[in-house]
Design a protein around this motif. Sequence first.
Motif, mmCIF file in Angstrom:
data_model
loop_
_atom_site.group_PDB
_atom_site.id
_atom_site.type_symbol
_atom_site.label_atom_id
_atom_site.label_comp_id
_atom_site.label_asym_id
_atom_site.label_seq_id
_atom_site.Cartn_x
_atom_site.Cartn_y
_atom_site.Cartn_z
ATOM 1 N N LEU A 26 0.997 -0.899 -0.016
ATOM 2 C CA LEU A 26 0.106 0.167 0.165
ATOM 3 C C LEU A 26 0.551 0.952 0.173
ATOM 4 N N ILE A 27 1.736 0.969 0.683
ATOM 5 C CA ILE A 27 2.793 2.763 1.010
ATOM 6 C C ILE A 27 3.565 2.587 -0.864
ATOM 7 N N LYS A 28 3.723 1.650 -1.324
ATOM 8 C CA LYS A 28 4.592 1.658 -3.165
ATOM 9 C C LYS A 28 3.351 2.375 -4.240
ATOM 10 N N PHE A 44 1.011 7.224 1.220
ATOM 11 C CA PHE A 44 -0.626 7.387 2.439
ATOM 12 C C PHE A 44 0.075 8.636 3.001
ATOM 13 N N SER A 45 0.133 9.857 1.803
ATOM 14 C CA SER A 45 1.147 11.283 1.715
ATOM 15 C C SER A 45 -0.431 11.831 2.570
ATOM 16 N N TRP A 195 7.719 8.230 9.616
ATOM 17 C CA TRP A 195 6.636 9.125 9.323
ATOM 18 C C TRP A 195 5.283 8.392 10.201
ATOM 19 N N PHE A 196 3.955 8.260 9.945
ATOM 20 C CA PHE A 196 3.190 7.362 10.978
ATOM 21 C C PHE A 196 3.312 6.148 10.078
ATOM 22 N N THR A 197 3.334 5.164 9.425
ATOM 23 C CA THR A 197 3.240 4.099 8.484
ATOM 24 C C THR A 197 4.745 3.582 8.778
ATOM 25 N N ASP A 198 5.429 4.606 9.073
ATOM 26 C CA ASP A 198 6.825 4.228 9.702
ATOM 27 C C ASP A 198 6.999 3.156 10.753
#
Length: 224
Positions: A26-28, A44-45, A195-198
């Motif tokens: 999803l990130i990509k 997820f910008s 980032w949050f997703t990290d």
Amino acid sequence: MSMKKSSYKFILSGVFFALFLVLIALIKTYDVAAIGPEETEIGFSHLNGAVHEFFGYSKFWYFLTQIFGLLAIGVVLQYAVAGAYQLIKRKSLARVDAPILLLGGLYIVVFGLYGLFEKVIINYRPIIEEDAEHVEASFPSSHTMLVCVVMGALILMINKYRLQASSSDRLIIRIIAAVVIVLTVIGRLVCGVHWFTDILGGVLISATLLFLFSGLLDKIEIKR
């Protein structure tokens, strides 16, 4: 200890790993935009950008989480010394306590993943750090992964591999380890270097490894 319980942990490990892979995909592909330094594209910008803008950058939380990282390294070294002592004294790797060997394998995997995601770039950091010339790899948060796995494994090892400490001392260690995990997860997000997703990725891969480790510890206990 039943085989069913360890199998349940292996299933959970697989579930968290699947979620980790889905997150990467999803990130990509989802809501990718060039919102990072040097026009780096981030998945997820909108979510990541909003969370980063809300928290900003905090030197205090950055410094605190760095201390927690050093504490985790200290735990790794302590168990490494314990394993080396057993190896020298017993003169055979096969005679080193199985939980210690298993823990060593876990540490190798963690540091291997750290190196892997330095080369396989999923996301770049939201800032260029003071000692860096360019933006660096950011996913998953390796700091989060290190602290969560090392401190989580410490809690499991104290429960199953009895150290020379009283029950009250072991309880205190478990509480401290749990607090360090929580503060690290919060701190790495609040300090603004990820980032949050990290952070989410770091938590998911940590859960994957800890459930796997716990299940293998259960199997060792069954064989005793």
